[in-house]
Design a protein around this motif. Sequence first.
Motif, PDB file in Angstrom:
ATOM      1  N   UNK A  55      73.916  21.412  98.734  1.00 25.68           N
ATOM      2  CA  UNK A  55      75.062  20.692  99.289  1.00 25.68           C
ATOM      3  C   UNK A  55      76.182  21.685  99.575  1.00 25.68           C
ATOM      4  N   UNK A  56      76.320  22.021 100.854  1.00 24.44           N
ATOM      5  CA  UNK A  56      77.365  22.956 101.274  1.00 24.44           C
ATOM      6  C   UNK A  56      78.665  22.246 101.647  1.00 24.44           C
ATOM      7  N   UNK A  57      78.685  20.936 101.551  1.00 16.83           N
ATOM      8  CA  UNK A  57      79.842  20.186 102.050  1.00 16.83           C
ATOM      9  C   UNK A  57      80.840  19.794 100.962  1.00 16.83           C
ATOM     10  N   UNK A  58      80.585  20.160  99.703  1.00 13.55           N
ATOM     11  CA  UNK A  58      81.426  19.648  98.621  1.00 13.55           C
ATOM     12  C   UNK A  58      82.879  20.111  98.736  1.00 13.55           C
ATOM     13  N   UNK A  59      83.110  21.334  99.190  1.00 14.99           N
ATOM     14  CA  UNK A  59      84.482  21.801  99.351  1.00 14.99           C
ATOM     15  C   UNK A  59      85.227  20.984 100.395  1.00 14.99           C
ATOM     16  N   UNK A  60      84.556  20.673 101.505  1.00 12.35           N
ATOM     17  CA  UNK A  60      85.183  19.873 102.557  1.00 12.35           C
ATOM     18  C   UNK A  60      85.365  18.426 102.130  1.00 12.35           C
ATOM     19  N   UNK A  61      84.413  17.902 101.344  1.00 12.20           N
ATOM     20  CA  UNK A  61      84.575  16.540 100.819  1.00 12.20           C
ATOM     21  C   UNK A  61      85.801  16.475  99.912  1.00 12.20           C
TER      22      UNK A  61
ATOM     23  N   UNK B 164      78.152  18.153  90.107  1.00 15.30           N
ATOM     24  CA  UNK B 164      77.620  17.365  91.211  1.00 15.30           C
ATOM     25  C   UNK B 164      76.581  18.122  92.010  1.00 15.30           C
ATOM     26  N   UNK B 165      76.848  19.387  92.289  1.00 18.58           N
ATOM     27  CA  UNK B 165      75.901  20.214  93.041  1.00 18.58           C
ATOM     28  C   UNK B 165      74.604  20.397  92.262  1.00 18.58           C
ATOM     29  N   UNK B 166      74.690  20.480  90.951  1.00 18.55           N
ATOM     30  CA  UNK B 166      73.492  20.662  90.125  1.00 18.55           C
ATOM     31  C   UNK B 166      72.518  19.511  90.296  1.00 18.55           C
TER      32      UNK B 166
ATOM     33  N   UNK C  74      75.155  11.226  96.669  1.00 16.97           N
ATOM     34  CA  UNK C  74      76.309  10.361  96.381  1.00 16.97           C
ATOM     35  C   UNK C  74      77.035  10.865  95.140  1.00 16.97           C
ATOM     36  N   UNK C  75      76.270  11.247  94.109  1.00 19.00           N
ATOM     37  CA  UNK C  75      76.884  11.789  92.887  1.00 19.00           C
ATOM     38  C   UNK C  75      77.640  13.073  93.196  1.00 19.00           C
ATOM     39  N   UNK C  76      77.031  13.925  94.015  1.00 19.82           N
ATOM     40  CA  UNK C  76      77.698  15.182  94.386  1.00 19.82           C
ATOM     41  C   UNK C  76      78.997  14.907  95.139  1.00 19.82           C
ATOM     42  N   UNK C  77      78.972  13.930  96.053  1.00 17.39           N
ATOM     43  CA  UNK C  77      80.183  13.581  96.793  1.00 17.39           C
ATOM     44  C   UNK C  77      81.272  13.026  95.895  1.00 17.39           C
ATOM     45  N   UNK C  78      80.883  12.197  94.914  1.00 10.56           N
ATOM     46  CA  UNK C  78      81.866  11.632  93.987  1.00 10.56           C
ATOM     47  C   UNK C  78      82.517  12.720  93.147  1.00 10.56           C
ATOM     48  N   UNK C  79      81.696  13.660  92.655  1.00  9.01           N
ATOM     49  CA  UNK C  79      82.250  14.777  91.859  1.00  9.01           C
ATOM     50  C   UNK C  79      83.176  15.641  92.705  1.00  9.01           C
TER      51      UNK C  79
END
Length: 364
Positions: free
Chosen positions: A92-98, A81-83, A257-262
């Motif tokens: 995107x630094x928020x993926x861990x919190x998401x 997702x980050x890629x 959105x893709x990064x958040x879903x992953x």
Amino acid sequence: MSDTDVAPTTSTQSPPTPPSEPAHRGDTLARVGLLLLRGRTLVVLVLLIVLFGTMSQDYLTSSNLIVMTKHVAINAILAIGVTFVILTGGIDLSVGSIAGLSSMIVGGLLFAGLAMPGGGVLYLSVGAVILVGILVGCLVGWVNGILITKFRVAPFIATLGMLYVARGAAQLRSNGGTFPNLAGSEAHGNEGFHVIGVDSWLGIPVAVWIMVGVAVIAVIVTTKTPFGRRIYAVGGNDRAAVLAGIRVPRITIAVYVISGACAALAGMLLTSELGAAYPDTATTYELNAIAAAVLGGTALSGGRGTIVGTVMGAFVIGFLADGLVLVGVSTFWQSVVKGAVIILAIVLEQAQQRLQTALSQRAA
């Protein structure tokens, strides 16, 4: 005039110049070096397997390889997702919190159900709960995209702020508490959440199958679809992309959105494996995800990178971390080694770009 009076003739041809062997050798060595730099992730992964396999006889056992691959799966999904985001030149630094927020939403629905306005409680099936979790990730990713495109907030600042917002929302969901025992019950019709994080198919964890599925879809999207080509175009030169008719804001929102879903999917896999939902789930996982993308050859400036490289980068980080634990390296030294590997990856990526530019200039 006699024969002896004829003037001697002089040759106007210059002697042949010898071939420039050192230049050819230099180009050959440079091309070999560039090939090694491009395949550096695979080279490092092979070296790690050989090194730790030599140091510990348990490292290359089938059971340990399966466990390590299962650990890799969560980070690989986050990194995929980050890629997408990094390919557009964002971050995107928020993926861990998401992942943590999605974990708490899903955990609350499974443990306590959804309180209805009339006073009853609605329990959703596991499939519906997983869908809700993914939608939560998509929603947070959409907000990130809106902040960046509509309000012109820098991606670093927008996602850094969202890191705190999402983590705070995860803590508010249970007032800092934990949702234990997510097995569900037959009466509520919400059993089976353990399948995605605990169970195996054909001897391989379901989480690994999910990682493979996500990776295959991501490869197809980035290499075989117009949307994928537009992602690379935006990351390569957003001004040129606008002139080419690409709707850059839409692409930007879509990748977040893709990064958040992953991230949400990774959080649910981790929650399923643990059997409980914690507000601090996946803390600092965003750093491992970004590191995996960079190790896999994704340029932070955007426009360059592959999903396959990112997955290999996740394997390098996962196999390195588990190998260090297996040989008894201190936790503090593990952090040092991880940081050094990330720095080295960025240095090598810059070296690859300089070498590639030099070879292109010579060829021109």
